[in-house]
Design an enzyme around this catalytic site. Sequence first.
Site: not given
Ligand code: CP
Ligand code: NVA
Length: 290
Positions: A100, A127, A130, A209, A249, A277
Amino acid sequence: MPRHFLTGAELSPDELLALVDRAIELKADPLGSNVLDRRSVALIFEKPSTRTRVSFETGVVELGGHPLVLRRDELQLSRGESVRDTAYVLSRHVAAIGIRTGPDALVEELAEHSSVPVVNMLTAGHHPCQALADLMTLKEAFGRLEGLKLAYVGDGNNVARSLAILGSLVGVEVAVAAPPGYQLSGGVPATLTSDPDEAASGADALYADVWVSMGDEDTAAERRAALAPYRLDDALLDRAAPDAIALHCLPAHPGEEITEAVLYGPRQRIWQQAENRRHAQKALLELLVH
Ligand code: CP
Ligand code: NVA
Protein backbone atom coordinates in the site's frame (compact mmCIF):
# COMPACT_ATOMS: atom_id res chain seq x y z
CA MET A 1 6.99 -15.13 -14.47
CA PRO A 2 4.91 -14.46 -11.36
CA ARG A 3 1.33 -13.29 -11.72
CA HIS A 4 0.76 -9.85 -10.26
CA PHE A 5 -2.46 -8.09 -9.25
CA LEU A 6 -1.89 -4.37 -9.73
CA THR A 7 -5.10 -3.06 -11.33
CA GLY A 8 -7.32 -6.13 -11.63
CA ALA A 9 -7.10 -6.06 -15.42
CA GLU A 10 -4.61 -8.95 -15.10
CA LEU A 11 -7.54 -11.34 -14.55
CA SER A 12 -9.69 -12.84 -17.28
CA PRO A 13 -13.46 -12.60 -16.81
CA ASP A 14 -13.63 -16.35 -16.10
CA GLU A 15 -10.85 -16.09 -13.53
CA LEU A 16 -12.60 -13.23 -11.78
CA LEU A 17 -15.95 -15.03 -11.71
CA ALA A 18 -14.26 -18.17 -10.35
CA LEU A 19 -12.39 -16.10 -7.75
CA VAL A 20 -15.65 -14.60 -6.46
CA ASP A 21 -17.22 -18.06 -6.20
CA ARG A 22 -14.12 -19.41 -4.46
CA ALA A 23 -14.24 -16.51 -1.98
CA ILE A 24 -17.84 -17.44 -1.12
CA GLU A 25 -16.72 -21.07 -0.61
CA LEU A 26 -13.86 -20.00 1.66
CA LYS A 27 -16.24 -17.83 3.67
CA ALA A 28 -18.25 -20.99 4.44
CA ASP A 29 -15.07 -22.97 5.19
CA PRO A 30 -12.44 -20.48 6.42
CA LEU A 31 -9.77 -23.10 7.13
CA GLY A 32 -10.47 -25.03 3.92
CA SER A 33 -7.24 -24.01 2.18
CA ASN A 34 -3.64 -24.49 3.28
CA VAL A 35 -2.09 -22.96 0.18
CA LEU A 36 0.43 -20.89 2.18
CA ASP A 37 1.47 -23.78 4.43
CA ARG A 38 4.33 -22.28 6.54
CA ARG A 39 5.18 -19.71 3.89
CA SER A 40 5.36 -15.97 4.51
CA VAL A 41 3.70 -13.00 2.82
CA ALA A 42 5.25 -9.51 3.10
CA LEU A 43 2.68 -6.74 3.61
CA ILE A 44 4.24 -3.29 3.11
CA PHE A 45 2.20 -0.36 4.44
CA GLU A 46 3.31 3.15 3.55
CA LYS A 47 -0.16 4.50 4.43
CA PRO A 48 -2.57 3.80 7.31
CA SER A 49 -4.99 0.89 7.12
CA THR A 50 -7.53 -0.88 9.30
CA ARG A 51 -9.39 -3.28 7.00
CA THR A 52 -6.66 -4.12 4.52
CA ARG A 53 -4.06 -4.86 7.14
CA VAL A 54 -6.37 -6.89 9.38
CA SER A 55 -7.99 -8.83 6.54
CA PHE A 56 -4.68 -9.71 4.89
CA GLU A 57 -2.98 -10.58 8.15
CA THR A 58 -5.79 -12.83 9.38
CA GLY A 59 -6.37 -14.24 5.90
CA VAL A 60 -2.74 -15.30 5.48
CA VAL A 61 -2.88 -17.08 8.84
CA GLU A 62 -6.08 -18.90 7.81
CA LEU A 63 -4.27 -20.07 4.67
CA GLY A 64 -1.53 -21.61 6.84
CA GLY A 65 1.01 -18.85 6.25
CA HIS A 66 2.85 -16.14 8.16
CA PRO A 67 2.07 -12.45 7.50
CA LEU A 68 5.02 -10.10 7.76
CA VAL A 69 3.74 -6.54 8.20
CA LEU A 70 6.40 -4.00 7.22
CA ARG A 71 5.90 -0.27 7.67
CA ARG A 72 7.96 2.07 5.52
CA ASP A 73 10.00 3.38 8.44
CA GLU A 74 10.98 -0.20 9.31
CA LEU A 75 12.48 -0.85 5.88
CA GLN A 76 15.78 0.36 4.43
CA LEU A 77 13.56 1.66 1.60
CA SER A 78 13.00 4.70 3.85
CA ARG A 79 16.80 5.27 3.92
CA GLY A 80 17.31 5.15 0.18
CA GLU A 81 17.52 1.43 -0.66
CA SER A 82 16.05 1.00 -4.10
CA VAL A 83 12.68 -0.56 -4.92
CA ARG A 84 14.56 -3.00 -7.18
CA ASP A 85 16.85 -4.22 -4.40
CA THR A 86 13.91 -4.46 -2.01
CA ALA A 87 12.08 -6.63 -4.55
CA TYR A 88 15.12 -8.89 -5.03
CA VAL A 89 15.56 -9.49 -1.31
CA LEU A 90 11.89 -9.96 -0.39
CA SER A 91 11.43 -12.36 -3.33
CA ARG A 92 14.01 -14.68 -1.77
CA HIS A 93 12.05 -15.01 1.46
CA VAL A 94 8.33 -14.69 0.86
CA ALA A 95 5.63 -16.27 -1.33
CA ALA A 96 4.00 -12.94 -2.21
CA ILE A 97 4.31 -9.21 -1.54
CA GLY A 98 1.42 -6.84 -0.83
CA ILE A 99 2.02 -3.10 -0.91
CA ARG A 100 0.00 0.00 0.00
CA THR A 101 1.61 3.20 -1.19
CA GLY A 102 0.90 6.38 -3.18
CA PRO A 103 2.50 6.13 -6.62
CA ASP A 104 1.30 3.40 -8.98
CA ALA A 105 4.74 3.59 -10.62
CA LEU A 106 6.37 2.36 -7.41
CA VAL A 107 4.16 -0.74 -7.37
CA GLU A 108 4.86 -1.36 -11.05
CA GLU A 109 8.60 -1.13 -10.39
CA LEU A 110 8.33 -3.53 -7.46
CA ALA A 111 6.43 -5.99 -9.65
CA GLU A 112 8.93 -5.66 -12.49
CA HIS A 113 11.76 -6.83 -10.23
CA SER A 114 9.90 -9.27 -8.00
CA SER A 115 10.01 -13.00 -8.72
CA VAL A 116 6.92 -13.55 -6.52
CA PRO A 117 3.40 -12.13 -7.04
CA VAL A 118 2.89 -8.48 -6.08
CA VAL A 119 -0.56 -7.37 -4.90
CA ASN A 120 -1.70 -3.74 -4.92
CA MET A 121 -3.22 -3.08 -1.47
CA LEU A 122 -4.14 0.52 -2.54
CA THR A 123 -2.40 3.21 -4.53
CA ALA A 124 -3.53 6.68 -5.55
CA GLY A 125 -4.86 5.19 -8.77
CA HIS A 126 -6.29 1.79 -7.84
CA HIS A 127 -7.78 -0.31 -5.05
CA PRO A 128 -8.44 -3.64 -6.77
CA CYS A 129 -8.61 -5.77 -3.60
CA GLN A 130 -11.52 -3.61 -2.47
CA ALA A 131 -13.33 -4.24 -5.75
CA LEU A 132 -12.93 -8.01 -5.31
CA ALA A 133 -14.78 -7.83 -1.99
CA ASP A 134 -17.38 -5.52 -3.52
CA LEU A 135 -18.14 -7.94 -6.37
CA MET A 136 -18.35 -10.79 -3.87
CA THR A 137 -20.86 -8.77 -1.82
CA LEU A 138 -22.95 -8.10 -4.95
CA LYS A 139 -22.91 -11.81 -5.84
CA GLU A 140 -24.08 -12.70 -2.33
CA ALA A 141 -26.87 -10.12 -2.48
CA PHE A 142 -28.19 -10.84 -5.99
CA GLY A 143 -26.91 -14.33 -6.86
CA ARG A 144 -25.37 -12.99 -10.10
CA LEU A 145 -23.12 -10.24 -11.41
CA GLU A 146 -23.88 -9.99 -15.13
CA GLY A 147 -26.35 -7.20 -15.83
CA LEU A 148 -26.18 -5.49 -12.44
CA LYS A 149 -25.86 -1.72 -12.29
CA LEU A 150 -23.73 -0.05 -9.62
CA ALA A 151 -23.77 3.72 -9.10
CA TYR A 152 -20.72 5.23 -7.44
CA VAL A 153 -21.42 8.72 -6.11
CA GLY A 154 -18.62 11.07 -5.07
CA ASP A 155 -14.92 11.57 -5.82
CA GLY A 156 -13.74 9.79 -8.98
CA ASN A 157 -10.86 8.12 -7.17
CA ASN A 158 -8.94 4.84 -6.81
CA VAL A 159 -11.97 2.94 -5.51
CA ALA A 160 -14.20 4.16 -8.35
CA ARG A 161 -11.55 3.23 -10.93
CA SER A 162 -11.13 -0.30 -9.60
CA LEU A 163 -14.89 -0.83 -9.46
CA ALA A 164 -15.13 0.23 -13.11
CA ILE A 165 -12.24 -1.99 -14.25
CA LEU A 166 -13.24 -5.14 -12.38
CA GLY A 167 -16.97 -4.56 -12.81
CA SER A 168 -16.66 -4.31 -16.57
CA LEU A 169 -14.83 -7.65 -16.69
CA VAL A 170 -17.90 -9.46 -15.35
CA GLY A 171 -20.73 -7.42 -16.84
CA VAL A 172 -21.46 -5.06 -13.94
CA GLU A 173 -22.29 -1.63 -15.36
CA VAL A 174 -20.64 1.07 -13.27
CA ALA A 175 -21.94 4.67 -13.37
CA VAL A 176 -19.85 7.35 -11.67
CA ALA A 177 -21.50 10.60 -10.58
CA ALA A 178 -18.93 13.24 -9.67
CA PRO A 179 -18.74 17.04 -9.85
CA PRO A 180 -16.64 18.76 -12.50
CA GLY A 181 -12.96 18.45 -11.62
CA TYR A 182 -13.47 15.26 -9.59
CA GLN A 183 -14.63 12.92 -12.36
CA LEU A 184 -12.87 9.61 -12.98
CA SER A 185 -10.03 9.96 -15.47
CA GLY A 186 -8.02 7.54 -17.56
CA GLY A 187 -10.52 6.17 -20.05
CA VAL A 188 -12.03 3.61 -17.71
CA PRO A 189 -15.08 1.56 -18.70
CA ALA A 190 -17.75 3.51 -16.78
CA THR A 191 -20.70 5.77 -17.53
CA LEU A 192 -19.73 9.25 -16.34
CA THR A 193 -22.19 11.92 -15.20
CA SER A 194 -22.34 14.87 -12.82
CA ASP A 195 -25.90 14.03 -11.77
CA PRO A 196 -26.20 11.65 -8.77
CA ASP A 197 -29.93 11.07 -9.40
CA GLU A 198 -29.23 10.04 -12.99
CA ALA A 199 -26.52 7.59 -11.88
CA ALA A 200 -28.70 6.15 -9.11
CA SER A 201 -31.74 5.67 -11.33
CA GLY A 202 -32.59 1.97 -11.39
CA ALA A 203 -29.24 0.96 -9.84
CA ASP A 204 -28.89 -2.28 -7.91
CA ALA A 205 -26.22 -0.84 -5.64
CA LEU A 206 -25.21 2.66 -4.57
CA TYR A 207 -21.60 3.13 -3.50
CA ALA A 208 -19.85 5.87 -1.48
CA ASP A 209 -16.23 6.51 -0.53
CA VAL A 210 -14.55 9.29 1.42
CA TRP A 211 -14.43 12.79 -0.05
CA VAL A 212 -10.84 13.23 1.13
CA SER A 213 -8.61 10.28 0.27
CA MET A 214 -5.22 9.63 1.85
CA GLY A 215 -2.85 12.12 0.26
CA ASP A 216 -5.62 14.64 -0.58
CA GLU A 217 -5.66 16.33 2.83
CA ASP A 218 -4.28 19.62 1.48
CA THR A 219 -7.46 20.19 -0.54
CA ALA A 220 -9.90 18.88 2.08
CA ALA A 221 -11.99 22.06 2.42
CA GLU A 222 -12.58 22.54 -1.31
CA ARG A 223 -13.34 18.84 -1.73
CA ARG A 224 -15.98 18.91 1.01
CA ALA A 225 -17.61 21.93 -0.64
CA ALA A 226 -17.60 20.49 -4.18
CA LEU A 227 -18.73 17.01 -3.14
CA ALA A 228 -21.49 18.06 -0.70
CA PRO A 229 -24.31 17.27 -3.19
CA TYR A 230 -22.87 13.75 -3.71
CA ARG A 231 -24.04 12.16 -0.47
CA LEU A 232 -25.43 8.65 -0.19
CA ASP A 233 -28.71 9.17 1.69
CA ASP A 234 -32.19 7.64 1.80
CA ALA A 235 -33.47 10.04 -0.88
CA LEU A 236 -30.81 8.77 -3.31
CA LEU A 237 -31.57 5.15 -2.36
CA ASP A 238 -35.21 5.82 -3.24
CA ARG A 239 -34.08 6.57 -6.81
CA ALA A 240 -32.45 3.16 -7.10
CA ALA A 241 -34.08 -0.24 -7.71
CA PRO A 242 -36.53 -1.33 -4.97
CA ASP A 243 -34.12 -3.97 -3.63
CA ALA A 244 -30.98 -1.86 -4.05
CA ILE A 245 -28.21 -2.13 -1.48
CA ALA A 246 -25.82 0.52 -0.11
CA LEU A 247 -22.06 -0.08 -0.14
CA HIS A 248 -19.08 1.85 1.25
CA CYS A 249 -15.46 0.72 1.29
CA LEU A 250 -14.88 2.45 4.67
CA PRO A 251 -13.62 4.33 6.62
CA ALA A 252 -16.90 6.31 6.69
CA HIS A 253 -17.56 9.88 7.72
CA PRO A 254 -21.27 9.87 8.62
CA GLY A 255 -22.82 13.20 7.73
CA GLU A 256 -20.39 13.71 4.86
CA GLU A 257 -20.42 11.15 2.02
CA ILE A 258 -23.02 8.90 3.69
CA THR A 259 -25.75 9.48 6.25
CA GLU A 260 -25.80 7.63 9.53
CA ALA A 261 -29.27 6.32 8.59
CA VAL A 262 -27.85 4.54 5.52
CA LEU A 263 -24.58 3.44 7.14
CA TYR A 264 -26.41 1.58 9.91
CA GLY A 265 -29.73 1.06 8.11
CA PRO A 266 -31.54 -1.98 6.72
CA ARG A 267 -30.31 -1.62 3.13
CA GLN A 268 -26.58 -1.47 3.78
CA ARG A 269 -24.27 -4.44 3.18
CA ILE A 270 -21.28 -2.42 4.35
CA TRP A 271 -20.15 -4.51 7.30
CA GLN A 272 -20.53 -7.70 5.28
CA GLN A 273 -18.48 -5.98 2.56
CA ALA A 274 -15.73 -5.22 5.10
CA GLU A 275 -15.66 -8.87 6.19
CA ASN A 276 -15.55 -10.03 2.59
CA ARG A 277 -12.14 -8.40 2.16
CA ARG A 278 -10.59 -11.39 3.96
CA HIS A 279 -12.38 -14.06 1.96
CA ALA A 280 -11.81 -12.39 -1.41
CA GLN A 281 -8.10 -11.80 -0.77
CA LYS A 282 -7.65 -15.42 0.33
CA ALA A 283 -9.12 -16.53 -2.99
CA LEU A 284 -6.77 -14.11 -4.76
CA LEU A 285 -3.70 -15.47 -2.95
CA GLU A 286 -4.77 -19.01 -3.85
CA LEU A 287 -4.89 -17.98 -7.50
CA LEU A 288 -1.55 -16.15 -7.50
CA VAL A 289 0.65 -18.28 -5.24
CA HIS A 290 1.75 -21.73 -6.32
N1 CP B 1 -11.32 -0.09 2.68
C1 CP B 1 -10.03 -0.07 3.08
O1 CP B 1 -9.10 -0.35 2.31
O2 CP B 1 -9.86 0.23 4.38
P1 CP B 1 -8.46 0.49 5.11
O3 CP B 1 -7.91 1.78 4.60
O4 CP B 1 -8.82 0.56 6.58
O5 CP B 1 -7.54 -0.66 4.81
N1 NVA C 1 -10.19 6.47 -1.53
C1 NVA C 1 -9.74 6.16 -0.19
C2 NVA C 1 -9.97 4.71 0.09
C3 NVA C 1 -9.65 4.29 1.49
C4 NVA C 1 -9.83 2.82 1.70
C5 NVA C 1 -8.28 6.54 -0.04
O1 NVA C 1 -7.51 6.33 -0.97
O2 NVA C 1 -7.91 7.06 1.02
